[in-house]
Design an enzyme around this catalytic site. Structure first.
Site, mmCIF file in Angstrom:
data_model
loop_
_atom_site.group_PDB
_atom_site.id
_atom_site.type_symbol
_atom_site.label_atom_id
_atom_site.label_comp_id
_atom_site.label_asym_id
_atom_site.label_seq_id
_atom_site.Cartn_x
_atom_site.Cartn_y
_atom_site.Cartn_z
ATOM 1 N N LYS B 76 0.856 -1.231 -0.094
ATOM 2 C CA LYS B 76 0.176 -0.122 0.079
ATOM 3 C C LYS B 76 0.987 1.326 0.217
ATOM 4 O O LYS B 76 2.026 1.498 0.596
ATOM 5 C CB LYS B 76 -0.765 0.054 1.180
ATOM 6 N N SER B 151 -9.830 1.467 2.780
ATOM 7 C CA SER B 151 -9.021 2.265 1.710
ATOM 8 C C SER B 151 -8.178 1.498 1.196
ATOM 9 O O SER B 151 -7.495 1.967 -0.093
ATOM 10 C CB SER B 151 -8.178 3.453 2.810
ATOM 11 N N SER B 175 -10.059 -0.973 6.857
ATOM 12 C CA SER B 175 -9.589 -0.596 5.537
ATOM 13 C C SER B 175 -8.775 -1.787 4.991
ATOM 14 O O SER B 175 -8.594 -1.858 3.780
ATOM 15 C CB SER B 175 -8.414 0.508 5.647
#
Ligand SMILES: [Mg+2]
Ligand SMILES: [Zn+2]
Lengths: 486, 481, 96
Positions: B76, B151, B175
Site C-alpha cells: 500500500k 481504503s 481498511s
C-alpha cells in the site's frame, strides 16, 4: 514589593531549559550545539511521515531531579500531549508537550533577594521537545530552517506570579540556574539558548485585590536583559495607566540593543492549540522507587549550602552567596577548607583574584569550571601557608597566582625558580637596611624625634630596594631596633 | 511456455522456488506481465516500475532463502520504502521519496520478498471505496463498474486480480477487512501493537495497523509471520513472542465457542450478505463449533466514536504536510503558502476529515466530542472483554453490503462512513480481525465473513478461517478479467 | 437553520484555504455528520475513564545513546527549496 510609588508589580516567569542529555528526547540524534544546519536530524526529529517517537529514559530522570529540587510533587502517572500549531520550525505541525498531567507541580523555590529569603511558588514543571531554528535572510523574502535543535529535550518551569520586581526576577533566575547547574542537568547557557525565559507582568494600583492586565515579554537573551525588559515594561505600563489608558493583553518582543520592547504583530486568530493525548507515546508511571532513586542523586543545593557556609565556616554573607552560586566553585572552596583552617582567607582569594582570573580567561567558554584554571586546592593552600610563614608577601602571592595558572607549577616551585622568597636572612637584610638608613638621614632623624610616619616611609624604601621580597613585619622590627627605638 | 505463476499462492510460489523449479525472476515477470495486461482496467497500482523490480531481484540474489523468498508483494502506498515514491494517493506528497524504510519493509526484505509495486488507496486512507486517490479509483476485479472497497482497495484488488501474490494494507476502521470482503480475498487486521507502525504514514495513530492480504489463510499466516515483530522504534508495538502462525492452520474447530452479536444483524444489512453469513455460521456449527448469541451493546455508537477519534488524530497527523520539507508547495507569503499548499494538495475527503478533526478538538468542544468518544471507547472495550469471557471468537458480516457502484456514495460522506460499521469496533478496541470469503451475491460479487478474537489471539482467527476455507470453496473462485 | 460548525473558522485553524462553494458543501455535509455523532450523548459515561490507547502499555523507553543521523543529502533530497544545507521558506515575520 513596590517598584513605583502608586503601583504594585506582579511578575511570573516561564523558563525553558534544555536538558543536557547526549541524544534527543525522542530519537538518537545528537544534541550537540553548533553543528552545520540539518546534520543532526533523522526521520523522527524531522517529523517525516511514518516516523514515531520513543522517549529517552534519561530525560525522565533529569526532569524528576529538577522537579524534586524545586520542591514539586511528582505525578505518579505522566503522559505526553500534542500542542497543535503551524510554524516552519515545527516539522510535525505539533509540539509534543505535556498539558493536563505535567511531570511535576506545586513546588517552591527559596531565593535570596535584597539580603532576605523569599519563597517563589512553582506552578508546574513539564517536558516538551524543542523546535528548530529560523534564520532570517537579510534583504530577502525568505527564511532558512535548521532542524538540528528539533527534539532537544526541554523542561518548562513555570512560576506563580509571586515575583514583585525586576531585581527579584533576576535573583530567581540566578537561583534557578544555580540549582540546575548543581543538578548537572543543563548547561544553562543563555547565549546558546539552553536557558530561555519569558515573563508575564502586570501592574495594579496599590491595595487593589485583582491583578491588572498582563503582557508577555519574550526574546530576552540574558538575565540582565530580563531585568531591563521588565523595568522598561513597568515604566511603559505605568505611563499608560497614569494617562488613564488601558493595558492591552499582548506579547511583546524585547530588543536588547534598542533597550525597548515592541508589540508582536497580532495573530490572525486566537490561539487554539487543540491539545490532546499523544497517541504515538504510551503513558509513563513514575513510581516511588524511581523517584527515590533519583532523589538520592541530588546533591546539597545552593541555598542549603549557603546556610551551612555561614554556620560552619562563618563566611560573610556576600562571599558565601558568591561561592555557592556555582557548584564547582563551592566544591573547590570546601576542598581547600579541609586542608587549611582559615576559611575566610580561602574565600577572599576565591571571590577575589581567583574568580577574576577565571573570568578573564574563561568567560566565553561554556562549561568551564574553576578547576580549569589548574590551581589544585593543595597548591592554593601551599601558597597561603607560604604567606603565613612569612616566606612570601601577599603582594607576591598575587603575582604568583597567574604564574601558577600559566605554568601549572606549584607555588613553591615558582617562588624558588624566580627567587621570589622573602629575604629572611637577617644579615642580608641588615646590609640593605643600613644602606637605607645612611641615605635617608632626614627621615631617620624625624623618626628618632618621635615622628611615626617616618618609619612607614623607611619601610617602603626597604621594600623598594628588595623588590618586595622582604617581610614588612620583619623590616619594621629591625628598623626600630637599629634606630634605637624598639 | 505461458507463465501462469500469477495464479498461484505465495506458498506455492515459494515452494517452487525452493525446489528450483522456477526462479524469482520468472515469478516476478509472471506478475509484472499480468500487471501490464490488466492494470489499465483495475488501476490497483499507483507506481509500478520494472527497474525497481530488477533492483528488488538483485537484492535477493545469492541471499539465504527466506520465508517469502522471491514472492511478489504489493505494498500500500502509505508504507515508506526508501528512495521510492510513497504518495498516500495524495497530490500533497507528489514526488516524495522517503529517506528510510518502514519496519515492515525491512521485515519483508529480510525474508526475501519482492516489492512488486505500490498499491492504490483512498487518499491518506480516508475512505471505504478507494475512490479518493488522486491517481484515480481502483476498480473491483469482479465488476469494473464497482468499487473494490477501501481504503486499501489497490492492495485487495491486486491480490484478487493476480497482480500480486500477497499484499500489505493498513486498517484504521476496516481498511483491510472491508476491501478483502468486497474483492473476495483474505484480509487481516492484527492486534494493535503486533505489527510495527514505524514507517506507516499515520492516519489515526491509535487505530492504524498494518496487515496482510492473501488468497487463502495459509498465505495470510505466512505473511503475518514475517511482518509481526516487536519494534523498539514504535512505542506502541508490543514486546511479545511471535508464534509460528502456520501452526494454527488446523482443520478443526470442535468445541470452539463462537459468539454471534445480535447488534450486527439489524436493518440496513443486505439480504444476500445476511444469507451468506448465516449459511457460513451454520457450516461452522456443523464443523463442531458451539455457536451462541452474544451482545455488544455499544455497537450502535461505533461509527460516531470512530468519526471523532479518527479525524481528530488525523487532523494532527496531517499537519506536517505544509510544504516546508517535502511534497507540494504553493507560492506566496508564509500563511498563503500554508493555506494554498493544503488547499491544492488535499482532496475533498481529506479536507472534510481534517476540518472535522480540528473541530472536535477545538476549544470548547473537546470534552463534548473527543473526551466523550474516548469514554465510549472504554465502554466498547468492556463489551468485548465481557463477550470474550464466554466466547473464543465473534463472527459477523464484514460489510453490510457487497461492492457498490463507483460514484454512488462520494457526495454522501455519512452513508460512506456507515459502510464501516462492522469493522470499526476492532480498531477502537485493538482486537484482531480477519475477513474471509464466505459467499457471492447474485452478480458474482464477493461477500466476506469477519472473525474477531481476543488481543494477540490471531491464531484463533487463522484456525477458524482455515477450517472454514478447507470446508468450502469460495476462496478458490477468481474473477474473470 | 443554525450551522453546527463554522467551517471557515476551523479551516483557517487547519490552514486550508476554502472557496465559497467548498464552505457551503462542507458545512452541509459536516453538519449531517456532526448531528449523527452527537448520538453519543445518549451513552452514560459518568464513571467511565477515557481510553486513549487500545492496549494498556506503559513505560516504553529508549536509552540515551546517540545514533547516526541521516546524511544531509538525504535530509534535503525532498526539499521544495533549499540553500546550502537549510530548507528555504517564505519569510517568517516574527510573531506571525
Ligand atoms: Mg513551552
Ligand atoms: Zn533525530
Amino acid at each position: 514589593m513596590t517598584t513605583t510609588a502608586k503601583y504594585e508589580t506582579t511578575i511570573g516567569l516561564e523558563v525553558h531549559v534544555q536538558l543536557s542529555t547526549q541524544s534527543k528526547i525522542f530519537c538518537g540524534c545528537s544534541t550537540k550545539f553548533g553543528a552545520t544546519a540539518n546534520t543532526q536530524t533523522c526521520p523522527v526529529c524531522m517529523g517525516l511521515p511514518g516516523a514515531l517517537p520513543v522517549f529517552n529514559r534519561k530525560v525522565l530522570s533529569y526532569a524528576i531531579k529538577v522537579g524534586l529540587a524545586v520542591n514539586c510533587s511528582i505525578a505518579g502517572m505522566m503522559k505526553f500531549d500534542r500542542k497543535n500549531y503551524f510554524y516552519p520550525d515545527l516539522p510535525k505541525g505539533f509540539q509534543i508537550s505535556q498539558y493536563d498531567l505535567p511531570l511535576a507541580a506545586n513546588g517552591e523555590l527559596v531565593i535570596l533577594t535584597g539580603g532576605v529569603q523569599k519563597k517563589i511558588r512553582i506552578t508546574r514543571v513539564h517536558l516538551e521537545e524543542d523546535a528548530g531554528k529560523l534564520i532570517h535572510v537579510e534583504g530577502e523574502d525568505s527564511s532558512l530552517v535548521d532542524f538540528n535543535r528539533c527534539g532537544t529535550p526541554l523542561l518548562e518551569i513555570v512560576s506563580e506570579p509571586d515575583i514583585d520586581s525586576p531585581q527579584e526576577a533576576y535573583d530567581y533566575l540566578t537561583e534557578l540556574k544555580a540549582i540546575l547547574k548543581y543538578l548537572g542537568v543543563s548547561d544553562c547557557n543563555m547565549e546558546e539558548g539552553s536557558l530561555r525565559c519569558d515573563a508575564n507582568i502586570s501592574l495594579r494600583p496599590k491595595g487593589q485585590r485583582e491583578l491588572g492586565v498582563r503582557t508577555e515579554l519574550k526574546n530576552m537573551n540574558t538575565f540582565k536583559g530580563v531585568k531591563n525588559a521588565l523595568e522598561y515594561e513597568i515604566e511603559r505600563q505605568e505611563e499608560i495607566l497614569e494617562d488613564g489608558g488601558r493595558i492591552v493583553q499582548e506579547t511583546r518582543l524585547w530588543n536588547d540593543a534598542a533597550g525597548k520592547s515592541s508589540s508582536m504583530r497580532s495573530k490572525e486568530e486566537a490561539f487554539d492549540y487543540r491539545y490532546f493525548p499523544e497517541p504515538d507515546l504510551v503513558p509513563f508511571t513514575v513510581d516511588k522507587k524511581l523517584v527515590g532513586s533519583v532523589r538520592e542523586t541530588i546533591p546539597e543545593l545552593p541555598r542549603k549550602r549557603y546556610e551551612r557556609f555561614l554556620s560552619d565556616y562563618k563566611l560573610p554573607v556576600l562571599a558565601a552567596s558568591t561561592i555557592v552560586q556555582d557548584k564547582d566553585t563551592a566544591d573547590y572552596f570546601e576542598e581547600c577548607a579541609t586542608l587549611y583552617k582559615k576559611p575566610h582567607i580561602i574565600a577572599n582569594w576565591i571571590t577575589g583574584d581567583i574568580l577574576s582570573e577565571f573570568n578573564k580567561r574563561f568567560s566565553s567558554e561554556r562549561n568551564a569550571t574553576i578547576m580549569d584554571l589548574g590551581i589544585k586546592p593543595e597548591d592554593l593552600v601551599e601558597m597561603l601557608r607560604l604567606i603565613d610563614k612569612g616566606e612570601i608577601s601577599g603582594k607576591i602571592a598575587k603575582a604568583i597566582l597567574p604564574e601558577m595558572i600559566e605554568t601549572k607549577q606549584s607555588p613553591d616551585e615558582i617562588v624558588k625558580a624566580k627567587g621570589m622568597f622573602q629575604i629572611k636572612d637577617k644579615d642580608e637584610l641588615a646590609k640593605i637596611l643600613d644602606g637605607v638608613i645612611s641615605s635617608n638621614a632626614k627621615p631617620v632623624e624625624d623618626y628618632k624625634n618621635g615622628k611615626e610616619a617616618a618609619l612607614a616611609f623607611l619601610v617602603g624604601q626597604v621594600m623598594k630596594a628588595t623588590k618586595g621580597k622582604a617581610s614588612p613585619k620583619i623590616v619594621n622590627e629591625m628598623l626600630k631596633e637599629r634606630m634605637g627605638r624598639p | 511456455m505461458p507463465n501462469d505463476l500469477y495464479k498461484l499462492t505465495a506458498y506455492e510460489i515459494r515452494e517452487l522456488i525452493k525446489k528450483r523449479d522456477v526462479s524469482p525472476e520468472e515469478a516476478a515477470s509472471s506478475f509484472s506481465d499480468r500487471i501490464g495486461r490488466i492494470d489499465d482496467k483495475v488501476n490497483a497500482f499507483i507506481s509500478y516500475d520494472k527497474e525497481n523490480i530488477k533492483e528488488e531481484l538483485k537484492r535477493i540474489k545469492g541471499k539465504e532463502a527466506g520465508a517469502l523468498y522471491g514472492v511478489p508483494v504489493a505494498v500500500k502506498d502509505n508504507i515508506c520504502v526508501e528512495g521510492r515514491l510513497t504518495t498516500c494517493g495524495s497530490k500533497i506528497l507528489e514526488g516524495f521519496k522517503p529517506p528510510y524504510n518502514a519496519t515492515v519493509i525491512e521485515n519483508l526484505r529480510r525474508e526475501g520478498a519482492i516489492v512488486i509495486g505500490r498499491a492504490n488507496m483512498d487518499e491518506f486512507a480516508f475512505g471505504s471505496s478507494c475512490e479518493t486517490s488522486c491517481y484515480g479509483p481502483t476498480r473491483n476485479p469482479w465488476d469494473l463498474e464497482r468499487i473494490p472497497g477501501g481504503s486499501s482497495g489497490g492492495a485487495a484488488a491486486s491480490v484478487a486480480a493476480g497482480e500480486a501474490a500477497i499484499s500489505l494494507g493498513s486498517d484504521t476502521g476496516g481498511s483491510i477487512r472491508q476491501p478483502a470482503a468486497l474483492c473476495g480475498v483474505v484480509g487481516m487486521k492484527p492486534t494493535y501493537g503486533r505489527v510495527s507502525r514505524y514507517g506507516l504514514i499515520a492516519f489515526a495513530s491509535s487505530l492504524d495497523q498494518i496487515g496482510p492480504f492473501a488468497r487463502d489463510m495459509r498465505d495470510c499466516a505466512l505473511l503475518l509471520n514475517v511482518i509481526s515483530s516487536y519494534d523498539p522504534k514504535d512505542s506502541t508495538s508490543v514486546d511479545r513472542k511471535v508464534p509460528d502462525y502456520t501452526n494454527a492452520l488446523v482443520n478443526d474447530i470442535k468445541g470452539v465457542r463462537i459468539g454471534i452479536p445480535k447488534e450486527y444483524f439489524i436493518e440496513g444489512i443486505d439480504a444476500q450478505v445476511k444469507d451468506s453469513v448465516s449459511s457460513a455460521i451454520k457450516l461452522l456449527e456443523k464443523l463442531g463449533a458451539k455457536v451462541d448469541e452474544v451482545s455488544l451493546p455499544h455497537t450502535d455508537h461505533a461509527v460516531s466514536t470512530y468519526y471523532i477519534i479518527g479525524p481528530a488524530e488525523a487532523s494532527s497527523n496531517l499537519a506536517r504536510f505544509d510544504g516546508v520539507q517535502y511534497g507540494l508547495r504553493a507560492k506566496g507569503p508564509l500563511l498563503d503558502m500554508y493555506k494554498d499548499t493544503r488547499a491544492a494538495g488535499f482532496g475533498d475527503e481529506a479536507k472534510r476529515r481534517i476540518i472535522l478533526g480540528t473541530y472536535v478538538l477545538s476549544s470548547g468542544y473537546y470534552d463534548a466530542y473527543y473526551l466523550k468518544a474516548l469514554k465510549v471507547r472504554t465502554k466498547m472495550r468492556e463489551d468485548f472483554e465481557k463477550a470474550f469471557e464466554s466466547f473464543d471468537c465473534i463472527v459477523t458480516p464484514t460489510s453490510p453490503t457487497p461492492a457498490f457502484k463507483i460514484g454512488e456514495r462520494v457526495d454522501d460522506p455519512l452513508s460512506m462512513y456507515l459502510s464501516d460499521i462492522f469493522t470499526i469496533p476492532a480498531n477502537l478496541t485493538g482486537i484482531p480481525g480477519v475477513s474471509i470469503p464466505c459467499g457471492f451475491a447474485e452478480t458474482d460479487l464477493p461477500i466476506g465473513l469477519q472473525i474477531l478474537a481476543r488481543p494477540f489471539n490471531e491464531e484463533m482467527l487463522i484456525r477458524v478461517g482455515y477450517t472454514f476455507q478447507e470446508n468450502s470453496a469460495f476462496h478458490k473462485k477468481r474473477p474473470r478479467l | 437553520m443554525k450551522k453546527k460548525i463554522d467551517v471557515e473558522y476551523i479551516a483557517n485553524l487547519a490552514r486550508i484555504r476554502l472557496n465559497g462553494k467548498d464552505i457551503k458543501s462542507f458545512s452541509g455535509q459536516l453538519d449531517d455528520v456532526i448531528s449523527y455523532i452527537e448520538k453519543l450523548n445518549s451513552v452514560d459515561t459518568k464513571d467511565t475513564p477515557p481510553t486513549t490507547h487500545p492496549l494498556p502499555i506503559t513505560n516504553i523507553f529508549r536509552e540515551d545513546e546517540v545514533r547516526e543521523s541521516l546524511s544531509v543529502e538525504k535530509v534535503l533530497a525532498n526539499a521544495p527549496e533549499k540553500r546550502d544545507t537549510s530548507f528555504k521558506v517564505p519569510k517568517v515575520v516574527e510573531g506571525e
